[in-house]
Design an enzyme around this catalytic site. Structure first.
Site, short mmCIF file in Angstrom:
data_model
loop_
_atom_site.label_atom_id
_atom_site.label_comp_id
_atom_site.label_asym_id
_atom_site.label_seq_id
_atom_site.Cartn_x
_atom_site.Cartn_y
_atom_site.Cartn_z
N CYS A 176 34.92 -27.43 -13.53
CA CYS A 176 36.41 -27.49 -14.10
C CYS A 176 36.44 -26.40 -15.21
O CYS A 176 35.60 -26.51 -16.15
CB CYS A 176 36.44 -28.86 -14.76
N CYS A 220 37.29 -27.23 -18.70
CA CYS A 220 36.23 -27.99 -19.26
C CYS A 220 35.18 -26.99 -19.95
O CYS A 220 34.66 -27.40 -20.97
CB CYS A 220 35.35 -28.95 -18.24
#
Length: 102
Positions: free
Chosen positions: A31, A34
């Site tokens: 991600c 992230c």
């Protein structure tokens, strides 16, 4: 304070039985947002030693992700004295994190 890797094995002791504020970051290695949030949380953690910061890898800890109905990542859940008090979905700034814990 360093960031703690949270698993179902240490969740109770590190989060539910923790006095004060705990920020849980639900994330995954693949991600992009992230990975961007990681250094922001690291910086926040270094400046706020009274706040515990933990990371939950949703791929490895699907049981915890399911328990908190994580549909999008990154998701931050703020706990105070073991109770969830706030939640944020998506990439956030350090100042927004500070607002979330108030």
């Amino acid at each position: 304070m360093s960031i703690i890797n949270i698993t179902k094995n240490n969740f109770d002791s590190e989060v539910l039985k923790s006095d004060g504020v705990v920020i849980l970051d639900f994330w995954a290695t693949w991600c992009g947002p992230c990975r961007t949030l990681g250094p922001i949380l690291e910086s926040f953690s270094n400046k706020n030693s009274n706040v515990k910061v933990g990371k939950v890898n949703v791929d490895e800890e699907s049981e915890l992700a399911g328990k908190f109905e994580i549909m999008s990542i990154p998701t931050l859940i703020i706990f105070k004295n073991g109770e969830p008090i706030n939640k944020s979905v998506g990439l956030v700034s350090e100042s927004k994190i500070a607002e979330l814990i108030k």
